[in-house]
Design an enzyme around this catalytic site. Structure first.
Site, PDB file in Angstrom:
ATOM      1  N   GLU A 290       0.823  -1.215   0.000  1.00 13.25           N
ATOM      2  CA  GLU A 290       0.000   0.000   0.000  1.00 13.25           C
ATOM      3  C   GLU A 290       0.862   1.273   0.000  1.00 13.25           C
ATOM      4  O   GLU A 290       1.712   1.454   0.881  1.00 13.25           O
ATOM      5  CB  GLU A 290      -0.922  -0.025   1.229  1.00 13.25           C
ATOM      6  CG  GLU A 290      -1.715   1.246   1.486  1.00 13.25           C
ATOM      7  CD  GLU A 290      -2.751   1.554   0.423  1.00 13.25           C
ATOM      8  OE1 GLU A 290      -3.396   0.618  -0.098  1.00 13.25           O
ATOM      9  OE2 GLU A 290      -2.907   2.751   0.093  1.00 13.25           O
TER      10      GLU A 290
ATOM     11  N   THR B  95      -6.089   1.165  -5.286  1.00 12.88           N
ATOM     12  CA  THR B  95      -5.476  -0.100  -4.870  1.00 12.88           C
ATOM     13  C   THR B  95      -6.035  -1.274  -5.666  1.00 12.88           C
ATOM     14  O   THR B  95      -5.290  -2.153  -6.115  1.00 12.88           O
ATOM     15  CB  THR B  95      -5.724  -0.334  -3.363  1.00 12.88           C
ATOM     16  OG1 THR B  95      -5.052   0.700  -2.646  1.00 12.88           O
ATOM     17  CG2 THR B  95      -5.201  -1.672  -2.913  1.00 12.88           C
TER      18      THR B  95
ATOM     19  N   HIS C 146      -1.654   3.096   4.608  1.00 12.32           N
ATOM     20  CA  HIS C 146      -2.697   3.815   3.854  1.00 12.32           C
ATOM     21  C   HIS C 146      -2.793   5.260   4.343  1.00 12.32           C
ATOM     22  O   HIS C 146      -2.657   5.532   5.529  1.00 12.32           O
ATOM     23  CB  HIS C 146      -4.042   3.102   4.071  1.00 12.32           C
ATOM     24  CG  HIS C 146      -5.128   3.565   3.151  1.00 12.32           C
ATOM     25  ND1 HIS C 146      -5.892   4.686   3.395  1.00 12.32           N
ATOM     26  CD2 HIS C 146      -5.572   3.042   1.983  1.00 12.32           C
ATOM     27  CE1 HIS C 146      -6.762   4.838   2.407  1.00 12.32           C
ATOM     28  NE2 HIS C 146      -6.584   3.855   1.538  1.00 12.32           N
TER      29      HIS C 146
ATOM     30  N   ASP D  33       1.612  -0.259  -4.912  1.00 12.65           N
ATOM     31  CA  ASP D  33       0.353  -0.188  -5.677  1.00 12.65           C
ATOM     32  C   ASP D  33       0.140   1.159  -6.355  1.00 12.65           C
ATOM     33  O   ASP D  33      -0.323   1.232  -7.487  1.00 12.65           O
ATOM     34  CB  ASP D  33      -0.859  -0.587  -4.812  1.00 12.65           C
ATOM     35  CG  ASP D  33      -1.103   0.333  -3.612  1.00 12.65           C
ATOM     36  OD1 ASP D  33      -0.264   1.226  -3.340  1.00 12.65           O
ATOM     37  OD2 ASP D  33      -2.143   0.145  -2.946  1.00 12.65           O
ATOM     38  N   HIS D  34       0.496   2.243  -5.646  1.00 12.52           N
ATOM     39  CA  HIS D  34       0.252   3.585  -6.196  1.00 12.52           C
ATOM     40  C   HIS D  34       0.897   4.615  -5.285  1.00 12.52           C
ATOM     41  O   HIS D  34       1.407   4.275  -4.223  1.00 12.52           O
ATOM     42  CB  HIS D  34      -1.253   3.861  -6.342  1.00 12.52           C
ATOM     43  CG  HIS D  34      -2.014   3.641  -5.063  1.00 12.52           C
ATOM     44  ND1 HIS D  34      -1.889   4.448  -3.954  1.00 12.52           N
ATOM     45  CD2 HIS D  34      -2.883   2.659  -4.701  1.00 12.52           C
ATOM     46  CE1 HIS D  34      -2.652   3.999  -2.981  1.00 12.52           C
ATOM     47  NE2 HIS D  34      -3.265   2.903  -3.397  1.00 12.52           N
TER      48      HIS D  34
HETATM   49  C1  GP9 Z   1      -9.059  -0.925   0.864  1.00 16.01           C
HETATM   50  C2  GP9 Z   1      -7.601  -0.784   0.622  1.00 16.01           C
HETATM   51  C3  GP9 Z   1      -7.197   0.624   0.301  1.00 16.01           C
HETATM   52  O1  GP9 Z   1      -9.497  -2.240   1.074  1.00 16.01           O
HETATM   53  O2  GP9 Z   1      -7.166  -1.701  -0.295  1.00 16.01           O
HETATM   54  O3  GP9 Z   1      -7.606   1.061  -0.924  1.00 16.01           O
HETATM   55  P1  GP9 Z   1      -7.238   2.525  -1.501  1.00 16.01           P
HETATM   56  O4  GP9 Z   1      -8.062   3.520  -0.712  1.00 16.01           O
HETATM   57  O5  GP9 Z   1      -5.746   2.740  -1.298  1.00 16.01           O
HETATM   58  O6  GP9 Z   1      -7.599   2.466  -2.937  1.00 16.01           O
END
Ligand code: GP9
Length: 424
Positions: free
Chosen positions: A39, A82, A195, A255-256
Site C-alpha cells: 500500500e 489499490t 494507507h 500499488d500507487h
Molecule cells: C481498501 C484498501 C485501500 O481495502 O485496499 O484502498 P485505496 O483507498 O488505497 O484504494
C-alpha cells in the site's frame, strides 16, 4: 477513429518475442508464489535514508540477495486505486476510465495470472485486512482466479491500525493458511497499514526523526512504510520457520502513490527531501522486486515498465507461455525498450519511456503538453513525443475496447491483432 490499426500492429510487433530462448524463462517454475502488493509504497523510499536511518532496510537487503529489482517501474491505476493496481497487474490490461475496474468489468471473463497458475495445478489465496466487499473484491475474485479470500471477517481482530487489521497481524495469521494450502500456491497479499493519512500510534513508529521533517506528513508516511518494511522482514522469518521459504518466490510491488504532488504540503516536503521538483515521473514510480531464494540473482532492471507488464514478466519467470499478443503488457526481462501509457490522473495519451515522460495537456491540445527527461529533468521537444502519444492512445483505446466488449476469451484464442483486424 479510436482504433488505429497501423499503431496496434506496431504494438503487437514490439511485444512479440519468441518463447524459445527467453532470458530467465522458468527460473521459478513450480515454486510457490507470494505477491505482496504494498500500500502506497513509492519508488523513492528504496535505498534512501532519513537522518541516517534507512527507510526500507528489509527491502534494500532483499534487493541485494537473490532478487531482480525493477527500478523504472510505474503504477498505472485508475479510479479504483489499490484495486486497480491488482486488476492491471493480474490481467495485463489498462484500468477502466469510467469507474473502478472491479465494478466496471465485474461480469467479464479473464485470463489472469492466478488463472494461468491454476491451470498449472496451483491453488490460489488472497489476504487483506479490510472488509471483503471493499472495492467489490469479494464479487470479482472468483473470476480473477482467486479461489480463497481471507479478509478481516475471517481473522482475529487482535491489532487494528488505521483503517483495518495491521500488516503485522495479517502476515502472522496468514501463516497457518499457507501451511494448509495445497502446494504449489499463489498467495496474494494486499497490505493496508501504510494507507493515507498514515496515522499510527507511537509504539509502531520505528524511525527517529528529529530534524526538519519531524511531525510532518512526510514523517507520517515514512513511518508507515518503515513499519511495513519491518513486518515484511518478520513475515520472511516466519516463512522460514514454517519451512515455506526455500521453495517460494516472493514478489513485492507498490500499488500507487502515497504522496500526491497536487497536495501543496506533500509537494514542498518531497521537493526538499528529494532535492528536485516532485513531479509525475517520481509520483508514479513504484518498486517491483522479485526474490527467488538460492537463485544467485542480483540484478537491477532499468527498462521502463508498468503494472500492465507484471503478468507477462511473472509468467516468464514461472515458465508459463503467455503469447505476446494476448495481453497489452510486455515481459520486462525480454524487451529492450519499455513503454508505460497513462490515462487516469493525467490525460489519456500520457506516457513514460526509457528516457522521458510526456504529460498530455488536460485541454486536449498537444502543444500545451509537458515533457522532460526523467534522468536529467531537462525539457524535451514535444515533437519527439508524438509517436509515443499516438501509441499510448492506441494501447489504452484497444484495451478499453477489449474490456468493454468482454473480449479477453477471444484475445486468448486469436490474439489482439485479430481483434483489431475484425473490429468485432
Ligand atoms: C481498501 C484498501 C485501500 O481495502 O485496499 O484502498 P485505496 O483507498 O488505497 O484504494
Amino acid at each position: 477513429s479510436t482504433l488505429d490499426i497501423s499503431r496496434v500492429e506496431g504494438i503487437v510487433e514490439t511485444i512479440s518475442t519468441e518463447n524459445g530462448d527467453r532470458n530467465k524463462f522458468a527460473l521459478a517454475k513450480n515454486k510457490n508464489v507470494i505477491v505482496i502488493q504494498a500500500e502506497s509504497v513509492q519508488g523513492f523510499v528504496i535505498n534512501k535514508e532519513i537522518e541516517g536511518q534507512p527507510i526500507t532496510p528489509v527491502l534494500n537487503e532483499l534487493i541485494n540477495n537473490n532478487s531482480i529489482y525493477f527500478s523504472q517501474f510505474y503504477e498505472q491505476v485508475g479510479w479504483g486505486n489499490t484495486s486497480d493496481a491488482e486488476f492491471v497487474s493480474h490481467n495485463g490490461f489498462y484500468p477502466s476510465v469510467k469507474t473502478f475496474s472491479y465494478k466496471a468489468y465485474e461480469d467479464n471473463d479473464f485470463t489472469s495470472l492466478p488463472i494461468l497458475l491454476k491451470n498449472q495445478g496451483y491453488s490460489t489465496i488472497a489476504f487483506h485486512g479490510n472488509e471483503a466487499n471493499f472495492w467489490n473484491r469479494e464479487s470479482i475474485y472468483p473470476s480473477q482466479g482467486l479461489d480463497t479470500f481471507i479478509s478481516i471477517e475471517e481473522l482475529q481482530q487482535d491489532e487494528l491500525i488505521g483503517i483495518g487489521l495491521s500488516d503485522g497481524s495479517l502476515f502472522r495469521q496468514s501463516i497457518n493458511y499457507l501451511k494448509q494450502q495445497t502446494k504449489p500456491f499463489y498467495g496474494f497479499y494486499i497490505t493496508l497499514t501504510s494507507h493515507h493519512p498514515f496515522i499510527m500510534e507511537e509504539q509502531y513508529q520505528g524511525l527517529d526523526i528529529q530534524g526538519e521533517y519531524k511531525d510532518t506528513l512526510l514523517e507520517d508516511y515514512l513511518q508507515t512504510v518503515h513499519y511495513l518494511d519491518k513486518e515484511i522482514g518478520n513475515f520472511i522469518k516466519m516463512l522460514k520457520e514454517a519451512d515455506l521459504y526455500d521453495n517460494t518466490m516472493i514478489v513485492v510491488y507498490g500499488d500507487h502513490q502515497g504522496l500526491d504532488m497536487r497536495n501543496e504540503e506533500a509537494n514542498e516536503l518531497l521537493t526538499s527531501f528529494l532535492g528536485k521538483p516532485y513531479e509525475e515521473d517520481e509520483m508514479f514510480r513504484v518498486p517491483l522486486i522479485t526474490h527467488i531464494p538460492d537463485s544467485s540473482l542480483q540484478e537491477e532492471i532499468t527498462t521502463a515498465g508498468g503494472q500492465i507488464d507484471f503478468l507477462p514478466t511473472m509468467a516468464n519467470l514461472l515458465g508459463l507461455k503467455v503469447e505476446p499478443d494476448k495481453t497489452l503488457g510486455k515481459d520486462l526481462l525480454n524487451i529492450d525498450d519499455g513503454f508505460v501509457a497513462k490515462q487516469v490522473h493525467v490525460a489519456r495519451g500520457s506516457f513514460i519511456d526509457h528516457e522521458k515522460i510526456f504529460i498530455m495537456s488536460n485541454d486536449g491540445i498537444f502543444e500545451n503538453s509537458r515533457a522532460w527527461n526523467i534522468h536529467t529533468g531537462e525539457s524535451v521537444n514535444l515533437e519527439e513525443c508524438r509517436d509515443g502519444y499516438e501509441r499510448a492512445l492506441a494501447e489504452v483505446n484497444l484495451s478499453e475496447y477489449v474490456l468493454q466488449n468482454n473480449l479477453i476469451p477471444l484475445v486468448k484464442e486469436k490474439g489482439l491483432e485479430y481483434i483489431i483486424k475484425h473490429r468485432l
